[in-house]
Design an enzyme around this catalytic site. Structure first.
Site, PDB file in Angstrom:
ATOM      1  CG  ASN A 121      11.635 -39.088 -20.450  1.00 27.36           C
ATOM      2  OD1 ASN A 121      11.614 -39.187 -19.228  1.00 27.36           O
ATOM      3  ND2 ASN A 121      10.541 -38.978 -21.176  1.00 27.36           N
ATOM      4  NE  ARG A 259       2.982 -34.925 -16.938  1.00 29.38           N
ATOM      5  CZ  ARG A 259       4.109 -35.391 -17.496  1.00 29.38           C
ATOM      6  NH1 ARG A 259       5.077 -34.559 -17.844  1.00 29.38           N
ATOM      7  NH2 ARG A 259       4.254 -36.678 -17.732  1.00 29.38           N
ATOM      8  CD  GLN A 288       1.596 -31.251 -22.851  1.00 33.63           C
ATOM      9  OE1 GLN A 288       2.386 -30.691 -22.134  1.00 33.63           O
ATOM     10  NE2 GLN A 288       1.860 -32.436 -23.352  1.00 33.63           N
ATOM     11  CG  HIS A 312       5.517 -32.427 -23.214  1.00 36.48           C
ATOM     12  ND1 HIS A 312       4.574 -33.027 -22.434  1.00 36.48           N
ATOM     13  CD2 HIS A 312       6.707 -32.785 -22.680  1.00 36.48           C
ATOM     14  CE1 HIS A 312       5.160 -33.733 -21.479  1.00 36.48           C
ATOM     15  NE2 HIS A 312       6.465 -33.603 -21.618  1.00 36.48           N
TER      16      HIS A 312
HETATM   17  P1  NAI Z   1      11.048 -39.353  -9.585  1.00 37.49           P
HETATM   18  O1  NAI Z   1       9.949 -40.283  -9.217  1.00 37.49           O
HETATM   19  O2  NAI Z   1      12.416 -39.887  -9.766  1.00 37.49           O
HETATM   20  O3  NAI Z   1      11.150 -38.191  -8.471  1.00 37.49           O
HETATM   21  C1  NAI Z   1      10.032 -37.472  -8.036  1.00 37.49           C
HETATM   22  C2  NAI Z   1      10.446 -36.710  -6.783  1.00 37.49           C
HETATM   23  O4  NAI Z   1       9.416 -35.758  -6.482  1.00 37.49           O
HETATM   24  C3  NAI Z   1      10.614 -37.589  -5.544  1.00 37.49           C
HETATM   25  O5  NAI Z   1      11.884 -37.345  -4.977  1.00 37.49           O
HETATM   26  C4  NAI Z   1       9.481 -37.110  -4.612  1.00 37.49           C
HETATM   27  O6  NAI Z   1       9.795 -37.194  -3.241  1.00 37.49           O
HETATM   28  C5  NAI Z   1       9.344 -35.676  -5.068  1.00 37.49           C
HETATM   29  N1  NAI Z   1       8.068 -35.018  -4.718  1.00 37.49           N
HETATM   30  C6  NAI Z   1       6.815 -35.485  -4.888  1.00 37.49           C
HETATM   31  N2  NAI Z   1       5.939 -34.553  -4.501  1.00 37.49           N
HETATM   32  C7  NAI Z   1       6.641 -33.479  -4.072  1.00 37.49           C
HETATM   33  C8  NAI Z   1       6.294 -32.212  -3.542  1.00 37.49           C
HETATM   34  N3  NAI Z   1       5.004 -31.856  -3.358  1.00 37.49           N
HETATM   35  N4  NAI Z   1       7.289 -31.346  -3.205  1.00 37.49           N
HETATM   36  C9  NAI Z   1       8.587 -31.708  -3.346  1.00 37.49           C
HETATM   37  N5  NAI Z   1       8.974 -32.896  -3.835  1.00 37.49           N
HETATM   38  C10 NAI Z   1       8.013 -33.766  -4.204  1.00 37.49           C
HETATM   39  O7  NAI Z   1      10.535 -38.573 -10.893  1.00 37.49           O
HETATM   40  P2  NAI Z   1      11.391 -37.986 -12.097  1.00 37.49           P
HETATM   41  O8  NAI Z   1      11.763 -39.099 -13.013  1.00 37.49           O
HETATM   42  O9  NAI Z   1      12.430 -37.088 -11.561  1.00 37.49           O
HETATM   43  O10 NAI Z   1      10.249 -37.134 -12.860  1.00 37.49           O
HETATM   44  C11 NAI Z   1       9.588 -36.055 -12.191  1.00 37.49           C
HETATM   45  C12 NAI Z   1       8.452 -35.553 -13.077  1.00 37.49           C
HETATM   46  O11 NAI Z   1       8.981 -34.928 -14.231  1.00 37.49           O
HETATM   47  C13 NAI Z   1       7.536 -36.637 -13.643  1.00 37.49           C
HETATM   48  O12 NAI Z   1       6.547 -37.031 -12.703  1.00 37.49           O
HETATM   49  C14 NAI Z   1       6.930 -35.960 -14.835  1.00 37.49           C
HETATM   50  O13 NAI Z   1       5.762 -35.256 -14.465  1.00 37.49           O
HETATM   51  C15 NAI Z   1       8.004 -34.953 -15.264  1.00 37.49           C
HETATM   52  N6  NAI Z   1       8.655 -35.354 -16.515  1.00 37.49           N
HETATM   53  C16 NAI Z   1       8.581 -34.501 -17.590  1.00 37.49           C
HETATM   54  C17 NAI Z   1       9.132 -34.852 -18.802  1.00 37.49           C
HETATM   55  C18 NAI Z   1       9.108 -33.912 -19.959  1.00 37.49           C
HETATM   56  O14 NAI Z   1       9.298 -34.346 -21.106  1.00 37.49           O
HETATM   57  N7  NAI Z   1       8.916 -32.620 -19.763  1.00 37.49           N
HETATM   58  C19 NAI Z   1       9.756 -36.171 -19.014  1.00 37.49           C
HETATM   59  C20 NAI Z   1       9.861 -36.950 -17.796  1.00 37.49           C
HETATM   60  C21 NAI Z   1       9.293 -36.571 -16.617  1.00 37.49           C
END
Ligand code: NAI
Length: 363
Positions: A121, A259, A288, A312
């Site tokens: 997503n 989150r 949530q 959400h």
């Molecule tokens: P991803 O795994 O592709 O990328 C995560 C990135 O965060 C990586 O580049 C990593 O190096 C970076 N990162 C980790 N800790 C960090 C920090 N302290 N400071 C800076 N960068 C940091 O993940 P993706 O697919 O981009 O998703 C990210 C988050 O979005 C998910 O973990 C989830 O919590 C949230 N999400 C929310 C959704 C919603 O419906 N609102 C749906 C999908 C994801």
């Protein structure tokens, strides 16, 4: 034969309709009931997940597979994992498995597998982020409320309406979602920044035209708009507290679709009320469903606007539901066939240890 337990949100009458695409609901069960039952497996589905006597608590004791979504998370705490004596696999139908106590998962029944549907997503969320930035900066919500009320006062809403062009936008994390947000913002003519442990490739950085910042604080000091796109883990829990928000520009906007627990809700509400933040928007809360008195439901800036919060929903568009339902089926197939040939990028914990994604590794 395997007992599968799904914790999903209720879709009510709309989801019960035959052609509804609301696959992630208790009514549609990710489209997997007949497929599982034809193989002789048992499926139990519930939305009742909170409180000690929830159906979730009662059913998890003998479930081998638990499937839930971040939209209505069945929180797999250490206490619950200790009761789940048959559990082998926990699937997140979506992205972000922070609702599972991963340390405890590594010790549960010799180490369970936690897997999510990586990438399912990310486009949906990136679109929502761009929309929320525009809604806030163009002062859309108060303007719409005004016309609904039957009023007409252009000055009252134009006074806090700005163009996105020429503004500085920074993303905290440039993973799958963060990168897509920057790509989509490029045509708006903004200055684009990011902060992440892992840099983009030089090619991607040049194509987008963005700049990596060495420190989060430094980036925040330069941004008119900040979008949070990192996972929730020990280092990001409560990251946006009073002290960090103080480092942001006065009158800037904060968007959080990552989150809820990454921000301290009371501190964000206070910053909005004081005008330190001109706006806060997004779709994630903790816990949530958000309690009725959650401060970010109603917090507003001193001009009576600046709140673009919704339930959400960004990652659960009808298109996203189709993708994460399919991805869940693929993970189930890997498990039920005994092959355990999961996509490596879907694994969070596996064989009693953290997989690379648990550390935020994205490639
Ligand atoms: P991803 O795994 O592709 O990328 C995560 C990135 O965060 C990586 O580049 C990593 O190096 C970076 N990162 C980790 N800790 C960090 C920090 N302290 N400071 C800076 N960068 C940091 O993940 P993706 O697919 O981009 O998703 C990210 C988050 O979005 C998910 O973990 C989830 O919590 C949230 N999400 C929310 C959704 C919603 O419906 N609102 C749906 C999908 C994801």
């Amino acid at each position: 034969m395997v007992k599968v337990l799904m914790v999903l949100y209720d879709g009510g009458k709309i989801a019960a309709e035959k052609d509804s695409g609301l696959l992630g609901t208790t009514q549609k069960e990710l489209g997997l009931r007949s497929w599982l039952e034809e193989q002789g497996h048992t499926l139990v589905t519930t939305s009742d997940k909170d409180g000690e006597n929830s159906q979730f608590d009662q059913e998890l004791v003998d479930a081998e597979i638990i499937i839930t979504t971040p939209f209505h998370p069945g929180y797999l705490t250490a206490e619950r994992l200790a009761k789940a004596k048959n559990l082998k696999l926990a699937i997140t139908a979506g992205i972000g498995s922070d609702h599972v106590d991963l340390n405890a998962a590594n010790k549960t029944n010799g180490g369970i597998t936690v897997a999510e549907v990586t990438g399912s997503n990310v486009v949906s969320v990136a679109e929502h982020v761009v929309m929320t930035i525009l809604i806030l900066i163009r002062n859309f919500v108060p303007a719409h409320e005004q016309v609904e009320r039957g009023d007409w006062d252009v000055a009252a809403v134009a006074d806090k309406e700005f163009d996105l062009a020429g503004k500085t936008v920074g993303t905290v994390a440039v993973g799958r979602i963060g990168e897509r947000v920057l790509q989509r913002l490029k045509p708006f003519g903004c200055r684009l920044l990011y902060y992440d442990y892992q840099p983009l490739s030089e090619e991607a950085q040049n194509t987008i035209g963005c700049k990596r910042m060495d420190s989060l604080e430094e980036m925040l000091g330069e941004c008119d708009v900040v979008t949070i796109n990192c996972p929730l883990h020990e280092k990001t829990k409560g990251l946006f507290n009073k002290d960090l928000i103080e480092k942001m520009r006065t009158g800037s906007y904060l968007i959080n679709t990552a989150r809820g627990a990454i921000v301290v809700k009371e501190d964000v509400a206070e910053a909005l009320k004081s005008g330190k933040l001109a706006g806060y928007g997004g779709d994630v809360w903790f816990p949530q469903p958000a309690p009725k008195d959650h401060p970010l439901r109603t917090a507003k800036n001193p001009w009576g606007g600046g709140n673009a919060m919704v339930p959400h929903m960004s990652g659960t568009s009808i298109d996203a539901q189709r993708r994460y339902a399919k991805g869940t089926e693929e993970i189930l197939k890997s498990y039920l066939s005994g092959k355990h040939d999961y996509r490596p990028e879907d694994l969070i914990v596996h064989n009693g240890d953290y997989a690379t994604k648990a550390y935020g590794q994205r490639k």
